[in-house]
Design a protein around this motif. Sequence first.
Motif, PDB file in Angstrom:
ATOM      1  N   PRO A  64       0.065  -6.875  -5.490  1.00 54.20           N
ATOM      2  CA  PRO A  64       1.311  -6.247  -5.949  1.00 54.20           C
ATOM      3  C   PRO A  64       1.362  -6.143  -7.463  1.00 54.20           C
ATOM      4  O   PRO A  64       0.759  -6.957  -8.176  1.00 54.20           O
ATOM      5  CB  PRO A  64       2.378  -7.229  -5.447  1.00 54.20           C
ATOM      6  CG  PRO A  64       1.700  -8.562  -5.549  1.00 54.20           C
ATOM      7  CD  PRO A  64       0.243  -8.324  -5.225  1.00 54.20           C
ATOM      8  N   THR A  65       2.077  -5.155  -7.959  1.00 53.07           N
ATOM      9  CA  THR A  65       2.301  -5.053  -9.396  1.00 53.07           C
ATOM     10  C   THR A  65       3.579  -5.762  -9.817  1.00 53.07           C
ATOM     11  O   THR A  65       3.742  -6.102 -10.988  1.00 53.07           O
ATOM     12  CB  THR A  65       2.391  -3.581  -9.829  1.00 53.07           C
ATOM     13  OG1 THR A  65       3.471  -2.955  -9.106  1.00 53.07           O
ATOM     14  CG2 THR A  65       1.090  -2.842  -9.535  1.00 53.07           C
ATOM     15  N   ARG A  66       4.481  -5.977  -8.867  1.00 55.43           N
ATOM     16  CA  ARG A  66       5.711  -6.733  -9.128  1.00 55.43           C
ATOM     17  C   ARG A  66       6.295  -7.177  -7.792  1.00 55.43           C
ATOM     18  O   ARG A  66       5.674  -6.996  -6.753  1.00 55.43           O
ATOM     19  CB  ARG A  66       6.721  -5.892  -9.919  1.00 55.43           C
ATOM     20  CG  ARG A  66       7.273  -4.677  -9.189  1.00 55.43           C
ATOM     21  CD  ARG A  66       8.332  -3.980 -10.047  1.00 55.43           C
ATOM     22  NE  ARG A  66       8.997  -2.909  -9.342  1.00 55.43           N
ATOM     23  CZ  ARG A  66       8.519  -1.692  -9.179  1.00 55.43           C
ATOM     24  NH1 ARG A  66       7.348  -1.391  -9.707  1.00 55.43           N
ATOM     25  NH2 ARG A  66       9.196  -0.774  -8.518  1.00 55.43           N
ATOM     26  N   ASN A  67       7.491  -7.735  -7.835  1.00 55.64           N
ATOM     27  CA  ASN A  67       8.141  -8.230  -6.630  1.00 55.64           C
ATOM     28  C   ASN A  67       8.663  -7.063  -5.769  1.00 55.64           C
ATOM     29  O   ASN A  67       8.966  -5.986  -6.279  1.00 55.64           O
ATOM     30  CB  ASN A  67       9.303  -9.150  -7.031  1.00 55.64           C
ATOM     31  CG  ASN A  67       9.889  -9.883  -5.843  1.00 55.64           C
ATOM     32  OD1 ASN A  67       9.264  -9.970  -4.783  1.00 55.64           O
ATOM     33  ND2 ASN A  67      11.089 -10.409  -5.992  1.00 55.64           N
ATOM     34  N   ALA A  68       8.752  -7.324  -4.471  1.00 55.89           N
ATOM     35  CA  ALA A  68       9.394  -6.412  -3.514  1.00 55.89           C
ATOM     36  C   ALA A  68       8.777  -5.015  -3.505  1.00 55.89           C
ATOM     37  O   ALA A  68       9.467  -4.008  -3.660  1.00 55.89           O
ATOM     38  CB  ALA A  68      10.888  -6.317  -3.799  1.00 55.89           C
ATOM     39  N   VAL A  69       7.464  -4.951  -3.319  1.00 50.53           N
ATOM     40  CA  VAL A  69       6.789  -3.651  -3.252  1.00 50.53           C
ATOM     41  C   VAL A  69       6.331  -3.316  -1.835  1.00 50.53           C
ATOM     42  O   VAL A  69       5.691  -2.290  -1.622  1.00 50.53           O
ATOM     43  CB  VAL A  69       5.576  -3.607  -4.217  1.00 50.53           C
ATOM     44  CG1 VAL A  69       6.034  -3.749  -5.661  1.00 50.53           C
ATOM     45  CG2 VAL A  69       4.548  -4.678  -3.850  1.00 50.53           C
ATOM     46  N   GLY A  70       6.633  -4.184  -0.852  1.00 55.33           N
ATOM     47  CA  GLY A  70       6.175  -3.931   0.513  1.00 55.33           C
ATOM     48  C   GLY A  70       4.712  -4.284   0.702  1.00 55.33           C
ATOM     49  O   GLY A  70       3.964  -3.554   1.354  1.00 55.33           O
ATOM     50  N   LEU A  71       4.303  -5.423   0.149  1.00 52.61           N
ATOM     51  CA  LEU A  71       2.884  -5.779   0.111  1.00 52.61           C
ATOM     52  C   LEU A  71       2.283  -5.960   1.503  1.00 52.61           C
ATOM     53  O   LEU A  71       1.255  -5.368   1.823  1.00 52.61           O
ATOM     54  CB  LEU A  71       2.699  -7.061  -0.707  1.00 52.61           C
ATOM     55  CG  LEU A  71       1.256  -7.546  -0.860  1.00 52.61           C
ATOM     56  CD1 LEU A  71       0.456  -6.567  -1.710  1.00 52.61           C
ATOM     57  CD2 LEU A  71       1.219  -8.938  -1.475  1.00 52.61           C
ATOM     58  N   SER A  72       2.900  -6.789   2.336  1.00 54.55           N
ATOM     59  CA  SER A  72       2.294  -7.122   3.636  1.00 54.55           C
ATOM     60  C   SER A  72       2.155  -5.901   4.539  1.00 54.55           C
ATOM     61  O   SER A  72       1.094  -5.671   5.133  1.00 54.55           O
ATOM     62  CB  SER A  72       3.123  -8.195   4.347  1.00 54.55           C
ATOM     63  OG  SER A  72       3.044  -9.424   3.660  1.00 54.55           O
ATOM     64  N   SER A  73       3.205  -5.116   4.643  1.00 61.21           N
ATOM     65  CA  SER A  73       3.131  -3.940   5.513  1.00 61.21           C
ATOM     66  C   SER A  73       2.106  -2.938   4.996  1.00 61.21           C
ATOM     67  O   SER A  73       1.410  -2.283   5.778  1.00 61.21           O
ATOM     68  CB  SER A  73       4.513  -3.285   5.630  1.00 61.21           C
ATOM     69  OG  SER A  73       5.042  -2.972   4.360  1.00 61.21           O
ATOM     70  N   THR A  74       1.978  -2.838   3.660  1.00 65.23           N
ATOM     71  CA  THR A  74       0.990  -1.916   3.094  1.00 65.23           C
ATOM     72  C   THR A  74      -0.428  -2.392   3.373  1.00 65.23           C
ATOM     73  O   THR A  74      -1.310  -1.588   3.712  1.00 65.23           O
ATOM     74  CB  THR A  74       1.207  -1.768   1.580  1.00 65.23           C
ATOM     75  OG1 THR A  74       2.543  -1.325   1.334  1.00 65.23           O
ATOM     76  CG2 THR A  74       0.229  -0.770   0.986  1.00 65.23           C
ATOM     77  N   ALA A  75      -0.665  -3.691   3.243  1.00 65.26           N
ATOM     78  CA  ALA A  75      -1.996  -4.231   3.521  1.00 65.26           C
ATOM     79  C   ALA A  75      -2.379  -3.994   4.978  1.00 65.26           C
ATOM     80  O   ALA A  75      -3.512  -3.589   5.286  1.00 65.26           O
ATOM     81  CB  ALA A  75      -2.034  -5.719   3.187  1.00 65.26           C
ATOM     82  N   LEU A  76      -1.441  -4.231   5.882  1.00 67.59           N
ATOM     83  CA  LEU A  76      -1.713  -3.996   7.301  1.00 67.59           C
ATOM     84  C   LEU A  76      -1.891  -2.510   7.595  1.00 67.59           C
ATOM     85  O   LEU A  76      -2.740  -2.121   8.402  1.00 67.59           O
ATOM     86  CB  LEU A  76      -0.576  -4.574   8.141  1.00 67.59           C
ATOM     87  CG  LEU A  76      -0.437  -6.100   8.125  1.00 67.59           C
ATOM     88  CD1 LEU A  76       0.889  -6.531   8.745  1.00 67.59           C
ATOM     89  CD2 LEU A  76      -1.596  -6.761   8.846  1.00 67.59           C
ATOM     90  N   GLY A  77      -1.082  -1.677   6.942  1.00 71.23           N
ATOM     91  CA  GLY A  77      -1.226  -0.230   7.121  1.00 71.23           C
ATOM     92  C   GLY A  77      -2.558   0.275   6.622  1.00 71.23           C
ATOM     93  O   GLY A  77      -3.179   1.157   7.226  1.00 71.23           O
TER      94      GLY A  77
END
Length: 707
Positions: free
Chosen positions: A8-21
């Motif tokens: 992530p570049t900062r907080n609350a970027v949707g990291l987990s769902s993006t990694a799984l996607g």
Amino acid sequence: MKTLFVAPTRNAVGLSSTALGLARSLERQGVRVAFFKPIAQTHELETDDSVHFARALLHAQLPDPIALGVAEEQLSQGQTEQLMEDVITLARQVAAEAAGGSGAEVLVAEGLALNDRNGYAGTLNAALARNLEAEVVLVSSLAGMNAAELADELEIAAQGYRRSDGSGLAGYILNFAPRELDFGGLLAELRTRSRVLASGELPLLGVIAENAALSELRTLDVARALKAEVLNLGEAQTRRVTSTVVTARTVPKMAHLLTSGALVVTPGDREDVIMAASLAHLSGTPLAGLLFTSSSGPEESIEKLCRAALNSSLPVMRVATNSYHTASLLSRLGGRVPHDDLERMERTIDYIADRVDVVPLGTRLRTETPVTERRLPPSAFRYELIQKARAANKRIVLPEGDEPRTVRAAIRCVEKGIARCLLLASPERVRFIAEGQGLTLPEGLEIIEPEGVRGRYIDALVELRKSKGLTAPMAEAQLEDNVVLGTLMLALGEVDGLVSGAVHTTANTVRPALQLIKTAPGNKIVSSVFFMLMPEQVLVYGDAAINPNPNAEELADIAVQSAQSAAAFGITPRIAMLSYSTGESGAGEDVEKVKAATALVRERHPELMIDGPLQYDAASVASVGLQKAPGSPVAGRATVFIFPDLNTGNTTYKAVQRSAGVVAVGPMLQGLRKPVNDLSRGALVDDIVYTIALTAIQATQHPADVG
């Protein structure tokens, strides 16, 4: 196998769902993908979110991540390298077990999300990416950001993950893009403001538009969050809240709000609202539910009148808070997907996978020619060192058998299966040393009392040294030195290697080896290397411990030996013959020696990549190498650094080690028929353990190739 590290570049970027996607998108291209979460996101005992959904939806058989508390403790105690080795161990396990044991082509590793409580996460993510030899996919968000702010954010993040040779960046993904986004205008402005974006070094992999449907909570989730009393469960597990209707107006003014997915929040004494909601439900409108506030409920007469609705599929709940407070709580409910809401996460992953462009990336990851050269990071070097030593299963003698650091290192090596260690010392003395450190001697640790065995080696020593006029009394006297005794055991094939030097000088260790072991075929001298564990990769320095002033012939031998040692430990050798000048810019006896040595290596070993003379900066810094030695296959990319004399080599390795905080593993001796290695008298327990591992691996090599 390639590794993509999603950061992530900062907080609350949707990291987990993006990694799984991203993992699913690669799977759609036919790539064998493994998903990996190195370190747990929180201190909670339940399974990490992304790990849970990877197991459930990607059918991944992955182990639990390293507990966050364990990782934080290691970081606080300065054990970052141990943490990295633990991560690499997990990563190799995940990759090997992927695709039913077929192994993964791509490992998608998810970094730590950034929040107010983990200020270390950004630095830790960069270290994880580096040690996993990964290319980084940055995840950012357009929520509340303009183009200028986003460009700066991506530029700064890219600098944190870019390696010194310019590699390390795979691309970036933008989440939460407004529906009305001027996509072309945004990209144009980003490229104007950011060099890393304008150059194409950080390509755009996807823009994920906002989708309110992916944030819809189930009615059951609302009940759990508000700790509501469930009066009628109904279809709370499947109905989703798309809107909230707080009853402040009369029914005629709010009836149009009673639509599919509406959660009606009302005090129990608003009979008109309760009846209207019941009628809406009975007429076929799938409301999300009815929520009574202030611990209230309808009068019995109204409850009977509406029973057909209130006891059906319509979820009905009750909370103690008033309507205003309840509405406030509802507005602050987070977007975290509960573990049992697989349907919502499935839709989220598919939505992201549909919008991530990995066709070029996926094609490159699958069709790229086999990697022949690695930038081997320190933790990977240590991990592979231990694994190779375990596979070797060699017997290593330690003449300084009652030295406290040596005892501790031997115990660790036996317990971890790194080597079968043999201590030359009094068993009672070793036991006393171990107990003093709170340690227990493992069953597999061998201890031999030297006094009881010296006599049986006298004849063998006389035979080996008879050409030097050695007599039995002289041999008996020499065998009083445990280093001589251990070296003779090695010469006779009773052990596979020797490690000494924690309390002895280099001369004490090397002299018996030269007398009894002698050099390997094709080697005229014995030299040494240090493995320098730089932040990004492991480099080889030679010779920094043995030969004071080698001539051109000897310097060429040192270069070849060092290149062979580098290759034996997974480092592609690019040999820089160092001097105070580069190319033809300098002259003098010292420069000519380096030129002559370089020519000898090229003549005898044309397969080796070598260049010299090179200054250190020209050998190690890409921009300097390009300027001072354009076209050189080594300049700016050297992995093996050959110093012109011991004064230069020893001074440089110690300066780098101490001023840059770099771990130096070694010296490892090269050119002997069997492996003997010397320790620094200031060696730490870890240094001894790794030197024992090096020695065990050397013992597996053909005598002609022994480092």
